[in-house]
Design an enzyme around this catalytic site. Structure first.
Site, short mmCIF file in Angstrom:
data_model
loop_
_atom_site.label_atom_id
_atom_site.label_comp_id
_atom_site.label_asym_id
_atom_site.label_seq_id
_atom_site.Cartn_x
_atom_site.Cartn_y
_atom_site.Cartn_z
N GLU A 28 -65.31 -55.55 -16.50
CA GLU A 28 -66.15 -56.25 -15.61
C GLU A 28 -65.78 -57.76 -15.15
OE1 GLU A 28 -70.04 -56.08 -17.44
OE2 GLU A 28 -70.11 -54.05 -17.28
N GLY B 240 -63.45 -58.02 -19.99
CA GLY B 240 -62.18 -56.98 -20.06
C GLY B 240 -61.83 -56.71 -21.43
N PHE C 160 -61.15 -54.60 -10.97
CA PHE C 160 -59.69 -53.91 -11.34
C PHE C 160 -59.91 -52.41 -11.43
CE2 PHE C 160 -59.44 -58.11 -13.75
CZ PHE C 160 -59.35 -58.66 -12.62
N ILE C 161 -60.76 -51.57 -10.84
CA ILE C 161 -60.86 -49.98 -11.21
C ILE C 161 -59.57 -49.41 -10.16
CG2 ILE C 161 -62.30 -48.07 -11.17
CD1 ILE C 161 -63.03 -50.78 -13.16
N GLU D 105 -53.99 -43.62 -23.59
CA GLU D 105 -53.61 -44.31 -22.44
C GLU D 105 -52.51 -45.11 -22.73
OE1 GLU D 105 -57.00 -46.94 -20.57
OE2 GLU D 105 -55.79 -47.78 -19.32
N ARG E 282 -20.73 -52.38 -6.52
CA ARG E 282 -20.47 -53.89 -6.11
C ARG E 282 -19.37 -54.56 -6.34
NH1 ARG E 282 -22.36 -56.95 -2.01
NH2 ARG E 282 -22.55 -59.25 -2.58
N GLN F 97 -16.95 -58.23 -18.25
CA GLN F 97 -17.45 -57.97 -19.70
C GLN F 97 -19.05 -58.49 -19.76
OE1 GLN F 97 -15.91 -59.99 -23.10
NE2 GLN F 97 -15.41 -58.03 -24.03
N THR G 139 -54.09 -55.66 -23.66
CA THR G 139 -53.15 -56.33 -23.26
C THR G 139 -52.22 -56.48 -24.50
OG1 THR G 139 -54.43 -58.41 -24.37
CG2 THR G 139 -54.75 -57.95 -22.12
#
Ligand SMILES: Cc1cc2nc3c(=O)[nH]c(=O)nc-3n(C[C@H](O)[C@H](O)[C@H](O)COP(=O)(O)OP(=O)(O)OC[C@H]3O[C@@H](n4cnc5c(N)ncnc54)[C@H](O)[C@@H]3O)c2cc1C
Length: 393
Positions: A141, A145, A170-171, A254, A280, A291, A377
């Site tokens: 919410e 969080g 943030f859904i 998760e 490259r 190296q 987090t």
């Protein structure tokens, strides 16, 4: 080190499980799906800010969405299978953003599947696993969080219904979701007052707005508002007051999924950087002959391999039923740290090209930043570890 498909050459038992004939076939299926049906369109989906619904239907048709769900809910296999799909999708040129948007069901409906109500499984789980319905998880919410127990979205019981007022933010897949498994407060303060309620997004009183963000552009993210939304009590998942526990149980899967996405992103960036360094040329020689460059890429490969090996080991022990709460938190942080270091080095070794929009390492660099924020987090993972290694007194 592992080969480019993430198979460690020296495999222990935790790793052999990733290379059974069935799982090699699954890997081939996902590689083919990603190469043909994801990679050619990914730049457009990033610009669109969302994945097409048809991709969910296709993933459902291929049987990718049911992996890791219980058989009683129409699922098959183990969580390892769902992780393997995410890993291969990233290794084949997809992204953690695609995983977030396409596999949101992995956080959206496992609680519903586990609660085992046949009516809810028929209405919510079966169509989601078939790719006909998009499911989200609404916990966070604007005011809560990391501290899930502080949520304030309220569901008031009125007869056979709940009336929901509040907001979620943030859904993931929130702008497209047909249903949102929502953490609501049905009781008093604290974690015991939280329940889970499936809210259909076409109900009167639901409004949503799209949020723009640093990475994961193909994965839409929304803020949701519930203004007197009437939801049948039959949408309650499990018993009243058990929402917090259900959320915490599913955090394990998760966190493992995010750890897998982190080491897979790192491995993909190692592979891309090896290809780049071989071709490259600067000052008359390929970068791969310098190296200092060789050692940097060797270090990228090392931290990636350590992360993969540890995450797979913890996943195996978690699936075997061991208490690995501490190791799970350590595994997520290990994989995120490896990924952060590798995507940064990959961009640096690509020089100016690494900063260009549309170059794959640039996308991984932006996408990777969320992995230490979502699903708990890095600091919350450290708190979990700190509490369990004896720092709580
Ligand atoms: C792209 C994206 C997708 C997301 N998808 C979903 C979704 O689908 N469903 C959903 O419900 N949520 C989702 N989230 C929300 C996500 O889970 C939260 O952002 C996360 O849990 C952190 O909560 P917060 O943003 O409120 O940060 P806060 O909790 O406010 O934390 C802010 C900072 O303080 C630190 N911190 C907090 N508490 C402590 C403490 N006790 N000790 C030390 N440090 C602390 C945190 O680690 C963080 O660095 C998503 C977020 C993003 C960005």
């Amino acid at each position: 080190m592992g080969d480019s498909e993430g198979h460690p050459r020296s495999s222990g038992s935790a790793h052999d499980a990733w290379a059974t004939p069935e799982r090699r076939a699954l890997r081939d299926l996902v590689a083919d799906f990603t190469t043909r049906e994801v990679v050619p369109h990914l730049a457009r989906w990033e610009d669109d800010g969302a994945l097409p619904r048809a991709l969910h239907a296709r993933a459902g048709e291929l049987g990718l969405l049911e992996l890791g769900f219980p058989a009683a809910a129409g699922g098959v296999g183990e969580h390892l299978d769902a992780c393997l799909v995410a890993e291969q999708l990233i290794l084949s040129g997809g992204s953690s953003g695609v995983c977030a948007g396409l596999f949101t069901h992995g956080i959206g409906v496992p609680h519903v599947a586990a609660a085992g109500d046949p009516d809810q499984i028929a209405r919510f789980v079966a169509p989601t696993l078939a790719g006909r319905m998009i499911a989200s998880l609404g916990v966070t919410e604007p005011g809560a969080g990391s501290d899930v127990a502080a949520i304030t979205t309220r569901a008031r019981r009125e007869g056979d219904e709940y009336v929901v007022d509040g907001a979620k933010t943030f859904i993931t897949s929130g702008t497209r979701a047909d249903i949102v498994t929502t953490a609501v407060r049905t009781g008093g303060d604290g974690h015991r007052g939280i329940s889970l309620l499936v809210i259909e997004t076409d109900r009167p009183g639901v409004s949503r707005s799209r949020l723009r963000k640093m990475g994961w552009h193909c994965s839409d993210t929304a803020e949701l508002h519930f203004d007197g939304v009437r939801v049948p009590a039959t949408n309650l998942v499990g018993a009243e007051g058990t929402g917090f526990r259900q959320i915490m149980v599913n955090f394990a899967a998760e966190r493992l999924s995010m750890a897998v996405q982190a080491y897979a992103t790192a491995q993909r960036c190692v592979d891309l950087t090896i290809d780049w360094a071989r071709t490259r040329r600067t000052f008359g020689a390929p970068l791969a002959q310098r190296q200092v460059v060789r050692h940097q890429i060797a270090e990228m490969a090392r931290v990636t391999t350590v992360a993969r090996t540890y995450v797979r080991d913890v996943l195996a022990r978690w699936q075997a039923g061991h208490d690995v709460v501490t190791e799970l938190a350590m595994a997520k942080n290990t994989a995120v740290a490896a990924c952060d270091a590798v995507v940064d080095r990959a961009v640096q070794l690509h020089g100016g090209m690494g900063y260009m929009h549309g170059v794959e390492v640039e996308r991984h660099y932006r996408d990777a930043r969320i992995l230490g924020i979502g699903g708990g987090t890095t600091e919350i993972m450290d708190e979990v570890v700190a509490g369990r290694i004896g720092l709580d007194g």
